[in-house]
Design an enzyme around this catalytic site. Structure first.
Site, PDB file in Angstrom:
ATOM      1  CG  ASP A 218      -1.898   0.897   1.068  1.00  0.00           C
ATOM      2  OD1 ASP A 218      -2.306   1.395  -0.075  1.00  0.00           O
ATOM      3  OD2 ASP A 218      -2.494   1.363   2.010  1.00  0.00           O
ATOM      4  N   GLY A 219       0.367   2.102  -0.451  1.00  0.00           N
ATOM      5  CA  GLY A 219       0.998   3.694  -0.556  1.00  0.00           C
ATOM      6  C   GLY A 219       1.442   4.097  -1.976  1.00  0.00           C
ATOM      7  CD1 TRP A 223       7.349   6.563  -2.787  1.00  0.00           C
ATOM      8  CD2 TRP A 223       6.811   6.563  -5.087  1.00  0.00           C
ATOM      9  NE1 TRP A 223       8.471   6.476  -3.561  1.00  0.00           N
ATOM     10  CE2 TRP A 223       8.184   6.555  -4.972  1.00  0.00           C
ATOM     11  CE3 TRP A 223       6.087   6.814  -6.096  1.00  0.00           C
ATOM     12  CZ2 TRP A 223       8.931   6.903  -6.230  1.00  0.00           C
ATOM     13  CZ3 TRP A 223       6.812   6.965  -7.573  1.00  0.00           C
ATOM     14  CH2 TRP A 223       8.345   6.927  -7.329  1.00  0.00           C
ATOM     15  NE  ARG A 231      -4.566   6.900  -6.927  1.00  0.00           N
ATOM     16  CZ  ARG A 231      -4.390   6.721  -5.550  1.00  0.00           C
ATOM     17  NH1 ARG A 231      -4.037   7.870  -4.807  1.00  0.00           N
ATOM     18  NH2 ARG A 231      -4.372   5.727  -5.142  1.00  0.00           N
ATOM     19  CG  HIS A 235      -0.426   2.189  -9.368  1.00  0.00           C
ATOM     20  ND1 HIS A 235      -0.878   1.585  -8.148  1.00  0.00           N
ATOM     21  CD2 HIS A 235      -1.643   2.954  -9.604  1.00  0.00           C
ATOM     22  CE1 HIS A 235      -1.806   2.262  -7.478  1.00  0.00           C
ATOM     23  NE2 HIS A 235      -2.438   3.120  -8.585  1.00  0.00           N
ATOM     24  CG  ASN A 266      -8.022  -1.836  -5.185  1.00  0.00           C
ATOM     25  OD1 ASN A 266      -7.124  -2.541  -4.943  1.00  0.00           O
ATOM     26  ND2 ASN A 266      -8.274  -0.875  -4.234  1.00  0.00           N
ATOM     27  NE  ARG A 269      -7.678   2.243  -5.602  1.00  0.00           N
ATOM     28  CZ  ARG A 269      -6.591   2.199  -4.927  1.00  0.00           C
ATOM     29  NH1 ARG A 269      -5.339   2.615  -5.597  1.00  0.00           N
ATOM     30  NH2 ARG A 269      -6.414   2.145  -3.719  1.00  0.00           N
ATOM     31  NE  ARG A 384      -2.808  -1.425   4.552  1.00  0.00           N
ATOM     32  CZ  ARG A 384      -4.111  -1.287   4.111  1.00  0.00           C
ATOM     33  NH1 ARG A 384      -4.947  -1.886   4.725  1.00  0.00           N
ATOM     34  NH2 ARG A 384      -4.491  -0.447   3.111  1.00  0.00           N
ATOM     35  CD  GLU A 403       3.030 -13.078  15.815  1.00  0.00           C
ATOM     36  OE1 GLU A 403       3.180 -11.802  16.416  1.00  0.00           O
ATOM     37  OE2 GLU A 403       2.341 -13.904  16.427  1.00  0.00           O
TER      38      GLU A 403
HETATM   39  C1  IPE Z   1      -5.500  -2.773  -0.078  1.00  0.00           C
HETATM   40  O1  IPE Z   1      -5.234  -1.316  -0.228  1.00  0.00           O
HETATM   41  C2  IPE Z   1      -5.264  -3.483  -1.659  1.00  0.00           C
HETATM   42  C3  IPE Z   1      -4.128  -3.395  -1.939  1.00  0.00           C
HETATM   43  C4  IPE Z   1      -3.159  -3.091  -1.753  1.00  0.00           C
HETATM   44  C5  IPE Z   1      -4.244  -4.049  -3.126  1.00  0.00           C
HETATM   45  P1  IPE Z   1      -6.144  -0.192  -0.378  1.00  0.00           P
HETATM   46  O2  IPE Z   1      -5.431   1.113  -0.692  1.00  0.00           O
HETATM   47  O3  IPE Z   1      -7.294  -0.447  -1.523  1.00  0.00           O
HETATM   48  O4  IPE Z   1      -7.129  -0.454   0.850  1.00  0.00           O
HETATM   49  P2  IPE Z   1      -7.919   0.749   1.581  1.00  0.00           P
HETATM   50  O5  IPE Z   1      -8.969   1.325   0.681  1.00  0.00           O
HETATM   51  O6  IPE Z   1      -7.009   1.733   2.255  1.00  0.00           O
HETATM   52  O7  IPE Z   1      -8.600   0.170   2.744  1.00  0.00           O
HETATM   53  C1  IPE Z   2      -1.712   0.267  -3.387  1.00  0.00           C
HETATM   54  O1  IPE Z   2      -1.407   1.567  -3.495  1.00  0.00           O
HETATM   55  C2  IPE Z   2      -1.849  -0.266  -4.706  1.00  0.00           C
HETATM   56  C3  IPE Z   2      -3.427  -0.667  -5.115  1.00  0.00           C
HETATM   57  C4  IPE Z   2      -4.393  -0.669  -4.292  1.00  0.00           C
HETATM   58  C5  IPE Z   2      -3.679  -1.320  -6.267  1.00  0.00           C
HETATM   59  P1  IPE Z   2      -2.600   2.757  -3.360  1.00  0.00           P
HETATM   60  O2  IPE Z   2      -3.205   2.869  -4.931  1.00  0.00           O
HETATM   61  O3  IPE Z   2      -3.723   2.002  -2.538  1.00  0.00           O
HETATM   62  O4  IPE Z   2      -1.943   3.955  -2.842  1.00  0.00           O
HETATM   63  P2  IPE Z   2      -2.567   4.855  -1.638  1.00  0.00           P
HETATM   64  O5  IPE Z   2      -2.953   3.978  -0.451  1.00  0.00           O
HETATM   65  O6  IPE Z   2      -3.738   5.668  -2.265  1.00  0.00           O
HETATM   66  O7  IPE Z   2      -1.332   5.638  -1.258  1.00  0.00           O
HETATM   67 MG    MG Z   3      -4.216   2.462  -0.432  1.00  0.00          MG
END
Ligand code: IPE
Ligand code: IPE
Ligand code: MG
Length: 465
Positions: A218-219, A223, A231, A235, A266, A269, A384, A403
Site C-alpha cells: 500500500d501507498g 508516494w 498515481r 503503481h 479497487n 477507482r 502492510r 503476526e
Molecule cells: C489494499 O489497499 C488493497 C491492495 C493493496 C491491493 P487499498 O488502498 O485499496 O485499501 P484501503 O482502501 O486503504 O483499505
Molecule cells: C496500493 O497503493 C496499490 C493498490 C491498491 C492497487 P494505493 O493505490 O492504495 O496507494 P495509496 O494508498 O492511495 O497511497
Molecule cells: Mg491504499
C-alpha cells in the site's frame, strides 16, 4: 513449454539450433496453440475445481450451453460435442511435420515424438468421456511405447549418421565477464544482487523463519502525489518494489509469498488507474524478469471483470511455472476475502447437497478443502506498508493467527532489506496459538536482570527481546 525451452537450449548448445523457418511461423504458432489446448483439455477437471474454464472463447461461443454445463460439472451432449471438436482441432494443430523441415534430424525426431505423445494424450481425452470432469486422463503405457520405441530407434540412427559434439559443462557465472549469470539448463535465473546490498540476508534460525509471508503493498498513490507524479507513476514504481521483494524472498529462502495487488474494492477507482494497475501486473508477471526465476506463480481472485487477456496471462503463467520449487508466489488480483469465503460456503453447500459432506459434522478442515486454493497454508506474517493499520479484506481465513506488522513507508520505497527486516521482526515474536508458553530451559532465565525494570506487561513481549 518449459520442456520445449530446455530442448531448444540443449540443441543450441550442441550447435544444431532448433530453428524454425520464418515461412513456417503460422504452423509453428498452431503447433504451440495445439500443445496448450492439449494441456487445457487434460487438466480440465483440476481447472474446473478452481472455477476456471480455460477453453477458447470462440469455441465456447459456437456450442451454446456447453461452457456453462462444464462449469457446473455436467457432462451434457453439447459439452461432449465441444470436447470432441476441440480434441480434433488440437490433433490437427500438433500434426505439423512441416515445421521440422530443415532441422537436424535428431531435433526433428524429438519434436515429432512429442507430437505423437500429444496425440496419444488427446486419444485419452476422447476416451475419458464424463470421467474427464473427475480426473486428468493419461494415455496407456502401450500407447506411449508405440510412440517412444520407434522414435528412439530413429533417433539412434539419426545421431549415428549425423553426430554432434556433446556440449561441455556450461561456464560458471564467476568465469564469465557477464555480470548477470547466464540462465542454467532449466532456463531459470537466480535473483540478481541488489546494487547497494553488500551484506547477505540475515541468518534466521529455521524454527523462527516464517514459511508464509503475505503483503499488502500500500501507498503507491501517496508516494506519487508526494513527488508531484500521477498515481499511475506510483503503481509503475510499485512494480519495481514487488520485484525487489520477490528477489529478497528467494535470497532468504522464504517458501511462500503472497502479494495483494488489486482488491475487489479497487474497482471503485478511476478506470484509467485500474487499467494501469492491471496492465502493469500483466506485463510484470508474464514478461518481466520474475518469469525466469525459480518461482511457481499462482493467482488468487475472481476472473469476473478482469480483462480476458490478463486472465489468460495469469493462467498461462500458472501452467508454465507449476513444476518450479524455489518459492510459491501468489498474486491476489481481483481478490476479496469475503468473496473467497462466500464462494467456499457455496462450494460446501453444493457438496452437502450432493451428499459428499455431512452438514452435521462440518469442521474447519471441510471448509479449507473447499477453498479455491485448498493447499494454501496459514499466513505466518502479514505485512502492510503505507502507514495504515487494517487488513482491507485480505486473506481473512488464512491470516486469523498471522503476526501483524505495519510499517509507515510507502510501497514504492520498499526494497529487499525491508522484507528481511519484517522477517527478522517476526523471528523475535513468540507465537502461542492460544497455548501457555513452555517454561524456559535454564532457571536463571526466569530471574529479572538487576539492570532492567520488570516488564509491566510481559505477555505482550517476545521471549527473545
Ligand atoms: C489494499 O489497499 C488493497 C491492495 C493493496 C491491493 P487499498 O488502498 O485499496 O485499501 P484501503 O482502501 O486503504 O483499505
Ligand atoms: C496500493 O497503493 C496499490 C493498490 C491498491 C492497487 P494505493 O493505490 O492504495 O496507494 P495509496 O494508498 O492511495 O497511497
Ligand atoms: Mg491504499
Amino acid at each position: 513449454m518449459p520442456w520445449v525451452d530446455q530442448v531448444r537450449q540443449l540443441f543450441d548448445r550442441a550447435g544444431a539450433p532448433m530453428t524454425f523457418r520464418l515461412d513456417r511461423q503460422a504452423d509453428y504458432e498452431h503447433f504451440v496453440a495445439g500443445v496448450q489446448l492439449t494441456d487445457i483439455l487434460t487438466d480440465l477437471s483440476a481447472d474446473l475445481a478452481q472455477c476456471h474454464l480455460l477453453l477458447p472463447q470462440e469455441a465456447l461461443g459456437s456450442f451454446p450451453g456447453a461452457g456453462s454445463d462444464l462449469s457446473r460439472g455436467h457432462w451434457s451432449p453439447a459439452a461432449a460435442v465441444l470436447i470432441r471438436e476441440l480434441t480434433a482441432l488440437a490433433r490437427r494443430w500438433v500434426t505439423k511435420p512441416v515445421i521440422t523441415r530443415g532441422m537436424h534430424p535428431g531435433a526433428a525426431i524429438v519434436l515429432d515424438a512429442a507430437a505423437g505423445l500429444m496425440r496419444a494424450q488427446l486419444d485419452a481425452v476422447d476416451a475419458a468421456g464424463p470421467a474427464l470432469l473427475q480426473r486428468a486422463p493419461r494415455p496407456s503405457v502401450v500407447a506411449r511405447i508405440r510412440v517412444l520405441v520407434p522414435a528412439r530407434f530413429r533417433s539412434a540412427m539419426a545421431w549415428s549418421l549425423t553426430p554432434l559434439t556433446v556440449p561441455g559443462p556450461r561456464p560458471t557465472a564467476a568465469a564469465t565477464a557477464d555480470p548477470s549469470p547466464a540462465a542454467d539448463d532449466t532456463g531459470l535465473r537466480p535473483p540478481p544482487p541488489h546494487p547497494d546490498v553488500t551484506r547477505p540476508p540475515p541468518q534466521i534460525a529455521a524454527d523462527q523463519m516464517p514459511s508464509y509471508v503475505a503483503v499488502i503493498m500500500d501507498g503507491n498513490g501517496r508516494w506519487a502525489e508526494q513527488r508531484g507524479l500521477s498515481r499511475s507513476d506510483g503503481h509503475r514504481a510499485g512494480i519495481l518494489a514487488l520485484r525487489e521483494t520477490v528477489y529478497g524472498a528467494l535470497d532468504i529462502g522464504l517458501r511462500n509469498l503472497t502479494l495483494y495487488a488489486f482488491s475487489t474494492e479497487n474497482w471503485k477507482r478511476d478506470p484509467e488507474e485500474i487499467a494501469v494497475i492491471l496492465s502493469a501486473f500483466q506485463y510484470e508477471l508474464d514478461e518481466g524478469p520474475i518469469r525466469d526465476l525459480d518461482v511457481r506463480q499462482r493467482w488468487a481472485g475472481q476472473s469476473g471483470r478482469l480483462p480476458e487477456e490478463l486472465v489468460q496471462a495469469l493462467t498461462r503463467q500458472e501452467r508454465r511455472t507449476r513444476a518450479r520449487t524455489g518459492m510459491t508466489l501468489t498474486v491476489c488480483i481481483n481478490y476479496g476475502g469475503r468473496d473467497e469465503i462466500t464462494r467456499t460456503a457455496a462450494a460446501l453447500a453444493r457438496a452437502t447437497r450432493a451428499g459428499e459432506v455431512n452438514p452435521d459434522h462440518i469442521g474447519p478442515d471441510d471448509f479449507t478443502r473447499h477453498l479455491p486454493h485448498p493447499d494454501m497454508p496459514d499466513v505466518d506474517l502479514l505485512w502492510r506498508t503505507g502507514n495504515e493499520q487494517r487488513t482491507s479484506n485480505f486473506l481473512p481465513w488464512h491470516a486469523t493467527y498471522a503476526e501483524l506488522y505495519f510499517t509507515p513507508g510507502y510501497w514504492p520505497d520498499v526494497d529487499r532489506r525491508d522484507l528481511w527486516q519484517a522477517i527478522t521482526e517476526y523471528s523475535r515474536r513468540q507465537r502461542r496459538h492460544g497455548a501457555v508458553p513452555a517454561p524456559l530451559a535454564s532457571p536463571e532465565n526466569h530471574l529479572p536482570s538487576p539492570h532492567v525494570q520488570p516488564d509491566p506487561c510481559p505477555l505482550t513481549r517476545s521471549s527473545s527481546e
